[in-house]
Design an enzyme around this catalytic site. Structure first.
Site, mmCIF file in Angstrom:
data_model
loop_
_atom_site.group_PDB
_atom_site.id
_atom_site.type_symbol
_atom_site.label_atom_id
_atom_site.label_comp_id
_atom_site.label_asym_id
_atom_site.label_seq_id
_atom_site.Cartn_x
_atom_site.Cartn_y
_atom_site.Cartn_z
ATOM 1 C CB THR A 1 -0.944 0.030 1.224
ATOM 2 O OG1 THR A 1 -0.150 -0.119 2.406
ATOM 3 C CG2 THR A 1 -1.948 -1.105 1.168
ATOM 4 C CE LYS B 1 -2.151 1.415 5.654
ATOM 5 N NZ LYS B 1 -1.792 2.430 4.683
ATOM 6 C CB ILE C 1 12.742 -2.943 -5.480
ATOM 7 C CG1 ILE C 1 11.908 -3.963 -6.261
ATOM 8 C CG2 ILE C 1 13.065 -1.721 -6.335
ATOM 9 C CD1 ILE C 1 12.573 -4.553 -7.467
ATOM 10 C CE1 TYR D 1 15.735 -0.761 -16.059
ATOM 11 C CE2 TYR D 1 15.799 1.618 -15.836
ATOM 12 C CZ TYR D 1 15.513 0.374 -15.301
ATOM 13 O OH TYR D 1 15.021 0.277 -14.035
ATOM 14 C CD GLU E 1 28.089 -1.308 -10.447
ATOM 15 O OE1 GLU E 1 27.522 -0.518 -11.221
ATOM 16 O OE2 GLU E 1 27.752 -1.446 -9.266
ATOM 17 C CG HIS F 1 25.322 0.644 -7.779
ATOM 18 N ND1 HIS F 1 25.467 -0.023 -8.967
ATOM 19 C CD2 HIS F 1 24.087 1.143 -7.777
ATOM 20 C CE1 HIS F 1 24.345 0.074 -9.659
ATOM 21 N NE2 HIS F 1 23.484 0.780 -8.965
#
Lengths: 290, 89
Positions: A17, A43, A96, A159, A209, A247
């Site tokens: 939520t 909730k 995430i 991406y 990286e 990062h």
């Protein structure tokens, strides 16, 4: 085929939520992802985005039997959320959130490994199988079903690789962001294994990286255990030593973890190197057509 | 965005600023507005090159093209990088 997620994956969203979870769940549902509900403590019983909200993962498991959990809770609560998901019986947990304490991850990583639950992230864009399921924050529109498996430590660089492979008509089998933290739930090697076994995947793009030794370890593994062509791009070729580059895990420390070292190692192990971010797609096309 | 410009421009050696955005979930028109607001707030005197790709990229480029400030807006990273180098030398 694809790896890890597809249209049948039953997804539960933790922190459902909250504003970020709401935004990205809406997008994921629009993409066709089978989100079966969410968890937000306190909730339970509410309906959010036309789906049931539960107080705990156990309740969610009993009611809607999810097999994957997608986590959008604040960093301080991720440890509890990941462990709760892992112990509820889901097979896959994707976190995430950026900023999960490394000490928390030490404990979490040990526990999920004991339970045999696969954790992706934290600090990652998630996983997508084009036109089937989007468990993460990536823009769905740039993806296209196809033959390239993509693994990356960086969201935006994923991406770029995705868009280039789409523009060239190659498309992707699945794309997995393993995240930019020092202790990721899954490594390049874990995901390389899955792409090796996946029929749809013809080539694997690995975006690495600076910092750590994940790319070097992956290189050794590719040499001995991966038969499919692997194309790699390493970000941070001009990064100064000792400075964290965006990062938490992207830092050249004690002279270790430079892009040059990683590229040399990857080349020694037979990995094709895209020298430039903009050549990931064309290099992949070239390698596939060899 | 204004804070980012301030940080970058704290280095007097900076001759040009290249803003590279792949709008995933972030909308490029919002970014374009942010860049304009930041330039106004910070008072940027060096050239600014912006590469917008992804969500609403065209709308973003349009906003930048119609702005009073001179900004080079491109949607290809290679061209944007070239332009930035050209403006810096």
């Amino acid at each position: 085929m694809s790896i890890l997620v597809n249209k049948d994956t039953r997804v539960i969203v933790q922190g459902f939520t909250g504003s970020q979870a709401t935004l990205h769940s809406e997008q994921a549902i629009k993409y066709g992802t089978n989100i079966v509900g969410g968890v937000t403590p306190g909730k339970g019983g509410q309906i959010h985005l036309d789906r049931p909200v539960f107080d705990t993962m156990d309740e969610a498991m009993k009611a809607v039997s999810p097999n994957a959990a997608l986590i959008f809770v604040p960093a301080a609560f991720c440890k509890d959320s990941i462990l709760e998901a892992a112990e509820s019986g889901v097979e896959l947990v994707i976190c995430i959130t950026e900023g999960v304490p490394t000490l928390d991850m030490l404990m979490v990583k040990k526990r999920v490994d004991e339970l045999g639950v696969r954790l992706i992230g934290p600090n990652c864009p998630g996983i997508i199988t084009p036109d089937e399921a989007k468990l993460g924050i990536m823009p769905g529109s740039i993806h296209m079903p196809g033959s390239v498996g993509i693994i990356s430590r960086s969201g935006t660089l994923t991406y770029e690789a995705v868009k280039q492979t789409t523009d060239l008509g190659l498309g992707q089998s699945s794309c997995v962001g393993i995240g930019g933290d020092p202790i990721p739930g899954s490594s390049f090697i874990d995901i390389l294994k899955l792409f090796e076994e996946d029929d749809q995947t013809e080539a694997i793009v690995m975006v690495g990286e600076i910092g750590g030794s994940a790319e070097e370890e992956a290189a050794e593994f590719i040499k001995t255990s991966i038969t499919k062509p692997v194309i790699s791009y390493i970000a941070g070729q001009t990064a100064p030593a000792g400075r964290r580059m965006g990062h938490a895990g992207a830092i050249i420390s004690g002279g270790k973890g430079t892009a040059a070292d990683k590229i040399t190692k990857l080349q020694e192990c037979g990995v094709h190197i895209a020298d430039n971010l903009l050549e990931i797609g064309s290099k992949t096309a070239e390698v596939i057509n060899l | 965005m204004a804070k980012a410009f301030k940080l970058i421009l704290a280095d007097p050696e900076v001759k040009v600023v290249l803003v590279n955005i792949f709008g995933g979930i972030v909308r490029c028109d919002l970014i374009a507005q942010g860049v304009l607001a930041a330039i106004e707030e910070v008072g940027v005197s060096v050239p600014v090159v912006v590469r917008l790709e992804g969500n609403n990229a065209e709308k973003g480029s349009e906003i930048l093209a119609n702005a009073n400030v001179k900004i080079e807006s491109l949607n290809n990273l290679k061209d944007a990088a070239k332009k930035a180098v050209e403006l810096a030398s």
